[in-house]
Design an enzyme around this catalytic site. Structure first.
Site, PDB file in Angstrom:
ATOM      1  N   GLY A 168      14.754  72.043  -3.377  1.00  0.00           N
ATOM      2  CA  GLY A 168      15.057  71.116  -2.299  1.00  0.00           C
ATOM      3  C   GLY A 168      16.408  71.459  -1.706  1.00  0.00           C
ATOM      4  O   GLY A 168      17.153  72.275  -2.246  1.00  0.00           O
ATOM      5  N   GLY A 190      19.668  65.917  -5.282  1.00  0.00           N
ATOM      6  CA  GLY A 190      19.707  65.245  -6.582  1.00  0.00           C
ATOM      7  C   GLY A 190      19.200  66.082  -7.727  1.00  0.00           C
ATOM      8  O   GLY A 190      18.972  65.557  -8.823  1.00  0.00           O
ATOM      9  N   LYS A 191      19.066  67.391  -7.520  1.00  0.00           N
ATOM     10  CA  LYS A 191      18.484  68.245  -8.567  1.00  0.00           C
ATOM     11  C   LYS A 191      19.400  68.344  -9.793  1.00  0.00           C
ATOM     12  O   LYS A 191      18.956  68.120 -10.927  1.00  0.00           O
ATOM     13  CB  LYS A 191      18.215  69.641  -7.994  1.00  0.00           C
ATOM     14  CG  LYS A 191      17.318  69.644  -6.758  1.00  0.00           C
ATOM     15  CD  LYS A 191      17.043  71.031  -6.251  1.00  0.00           C
ATOM     16  CE  LYS A 191      18.284  71.714  -5.704  1.00  0.00           C
ATOM     17  NZ  LYS A 191      18.859  71.046  -4.521  1.00  0.00           N
ATOM     18  N   GLU A 232      20.281  76.567 -11.543  1.00  0.00           N
ATOM     19  CA  GLU A 232      20.470  77.783 -10.747  1.00  0.00           C
ATOM     20  C   GLU A 232      20.878  78.959 -11.643  1.00  0.00           C
ATOM     21  O   GLU A 232      21.963  79.534 -11.492  1.00  0.00           O
ATOM     22  CB  GLU A 232      21.539  77.538  -9.675  1.00  0.00           C
ATOM     23  CG  GLU A 232      21.537  78.549  -8.546  1.00  0.00           C
ATOM     24  CD  GLU A 232      20.231  78.556  -7.755  1.00  0.00           C
ATOM     25  OE1 GLU A 232      19.816  79.645  -7.324  1.00  0.00           O
ATOM     26  OE2 GLU A 232      19.613  77.489  -7.600  1.00  0.00           O
TER      27      GLU A 232
END
Length: 603
Positions: free
Chosen positions: A366, A371-372, A495
């Site tokens: 996203g 909000g990840k 990530e």
């Protein structure tokens, strides 16, 4: 002062011994004028005084030796109190909720552990015990002076009392000024820590002079606060000095007159003057100790401010006993999750739901701010949701002890922090009992073998402050290695391929697929911005504005989720943009290297 008592209680034995020694030291000091008076009286009448003179020397030496031992005992006890306080403070800092740590400046917290706790040493050595011993000696001197001559005692107390009262009134301002000074020092330390932490960025941005100026402003503010405190401390000494000089002049004048009139003997006058010394010296020490005590209590209030913060709730004391979930039940279930930051108004996550089974990989994608990363923090219970729940093997995370929960999870942050120290210390942080074979296996899996062998020291090679001696990709892979060694049931990666090149990214993807097959199968939850790294994920959860707007595979989301299709088109991952989606097992694309120019060929 009540806050100080717990610090002293653990060292009450040595402090009691020091107090007892101070009594002995005071007694030897009070005995000396009496013995000197006996010597003078004996000389006047022609009596033998050798024994008395020897006794004076013995008492003098004994008092000095006992005083030196008392000082050492106090210094050692003070160091013990500082050590105990630093341990408590560091323990509390490392157990504070993450939100509380995020709200405070690291440099200021470091200052409290360092300089503020150091001032507690003065509370013990030059403060509390010295206040008590000096007060005791002063009271003993006053009593002895009263026995010698009440008239001279009245003159002395009048002169000294004015100076002492003024000194105490001035000294009362010192605690607030000392606290202000320590706060300014903490702010300066925070400014230095900020600048050193980003020194490369500062230099590359041409901002060195501006940062030097900013730290200089903080240093000047600390200087100004220190000068204000020093001004108050300096005012105490002349007040006491004037009172002392006035007392001596008055005693010599009045005492000389009384000796001339026959109301007082020379021996009594000498003894009184010696007792005046014994009164003046401890009074000076008393006011100095009072000033040190005020400074120490100002620093103690800053230490107590941190110690009063509540620790992160460890959760229930035991792991709840629950039946094993049925076969095929998801390992992780996020149910209607809503989260709002402290002090925030709008939710960062709202009504988020998805599940993850063992041996599968779930990708969270996203736009930035969706909000990840916040969701991963909730899975680690760095904070708790405002509504909804998260289940692990059917058990609500809030019903699990935090330590037991985190032992089942692995977490690789986006910044991939590396601790100053060696490669080995970083690798074994989450798995101190890992075997050499296990370490070698994860090094191979993440492509770090070359890093571990490029130095003659091997795994004992230093990585530098924050891993500065490693590249960004090496720091990322080291953080992943650290988590893999703990063999987690659920591995969270924020990530993880952000700093990897195509070759290492492909190697890491292969390693993560192998991790999924470990034991009953490790579940992976991966935050990704580069969709090429997650197109083969078992499921992709698309977040936008804190809400789930799509769940499915890469192909399914291209068909039914406009936001995902837009993200894929932006990254050239859809066929209608002219570029086919890459296969998960495809080798990295070779980028041709330009040949030499004509000028280079000729040269």
């Amino acid at each position: 002062m009540r806050s100080l008592l717990p610090y002293l209680r653990a060292h009450r034995g040595p402090l009691a011994a020091a107090a007892a020694l101070s009594l002995v030291t005071a007694a030897t000091g009070l005995a000396q004028p009496l013995l000197v008076r006996q010597v003078i009286d004996g000389v006047q009448v022609g009596a033998a005084v050798t024994g008395t003179v020897v006794l004076v020397v013995v008492v003098l030496i004994a008092g000095s030796v006992i005083g030196a031992f008392q000082e050492f005992l106090l210094q050692r006890t003070a160091e013990g109190i500082v050590l105990h306080t630093r341990r408590r403070l560091v323990d509390r800092l490392l157990r504070l909720p993450v939100a509380d740590l995020d709200a405070r400046r690291t440099g200021d917290l470091i200052s409290r552990v360092g300089s503020d706790t150091t001032l507690l040493r003065a509370v013990v050595t030059s403060g509390l015990v010295e206040v008590a011993s000096s007060a005791l000696l002063a009271v003993g001197a006053v009593i002895a002076m009263a026995l010698v001559d009440l008239t001279l005692l009245g003159v002395t107390l009048l002169a000294v009392g004015v100076g002492v009262t003024a000194g105490v009134l001035v000294g009362r301002r010192l605690r607030a000024l000392a606290r202000l000074s320590q706060e300014r020092v903490g702010a300066m330390t925070a400014a230095v820590e900020r600048a050193l932490g980003a020194v490369r960025t500062i230099r590359a941005s041409g901002a060195t002079d501006r940062e030097v100026a900013a730290v200089g402003v903080a240093a000047e503010q600390a200087y100004d606060a220190g000068v204000r405190a020093a001004r108050v401390r300096a005012a105490i000494s002349p007040l006491v000095g004037v009172a002392v000089q006035g007392a001596f002049v008055a005693v010599l004048g009045v005492g000389g007159y009384r000796v001339a009139s026959g109301a007082l003997t020379v021996a009594d006058l000498v003894a009184f003057i010696l007792y005046l010394f014994l009164l003046v010296l401890p009074l000076g020490q008393l006011l100095g100790a009072y000033a040190q005590l005020q400074q120490g209590l100002g620093a103690l209030s800053r230490v107590e401010e941190v110690l009063d913060l509540p620790e992160e709730d460890p959760g229930p004391p035991t792991v709840p006993t629950s039946p094993r979930p049925p076969s095929g039940a998801p390992l992780l279930a996020v149910e209607r999750l809503t989260f709002v930051h402290r002090g925030g108004d709008s939710p960062v996550l709202q009504d988020v739901s998805f599940t993850a089974a063992r041996g599968t990989r779930t990708a969270l994608v996203g736009p930035s701010g969706a909000g990840k990363s916040t969701l991963l923090g909730l899975l680690e219970r760095f904070d708790d949701p405002a509504a909804g729940r998260i289940r692990l093997d059917g058990v609500d995370l809030r019903d699990l002890p935090r330590a037991a929960l985190r032992a089942r999870l692995g977490y690789v942050e986006q910044e991939a922090p590396v601790l100053a120290g060696t490669l080995r210390e970083n690798l074994l942080l989450a798995a101190p009992d890992a075997t050499p074979a296990q370490v070698d296996a994860v090094l191979v899996a993440t492509g770090l073998t070359a890093v571990a062998t490029r130095s003659p020291l091997g795994l004992d090679a230093q990585v530098g402050e924050g891993g500065v001696l490693l590249s960004g990709g090496e720091r990322q892979r080291l953080a992943i290695c650290r988590s893999l060694l703990a063999r987690p049931e659920l591995l969270l990666l924020d990530e993880p391929t952000a700093s990897l090149d195509a070759r290492n990214e492909a190697a890491l993807a292969q390693a993560l697929r192998a991790v999924q097959q470990h034991g009953d199968g490790t579940a992976l939850v991966v935050v990704a911005h580069r969709l090429s790294t997650v197109v083969d994920a078992d499921q992709i959860v698309v977040l936008d504005g804190g809400r789930v707007v799509g769940v499915g595979t890469h192909t399914e989301l291209l068909d039914r989720t406009p936001l995902y299709r837009e993200l894929a088109a932006t990254q050239l991952l859809v066929a209608d943009e002219g570029v086919a989606p890459p296969r998960p097992d495809a080798p990295p694309v070779a980028i041709p290297t330009p040949g030499p120019t004509d000028e280079e060929k000729m040269s």
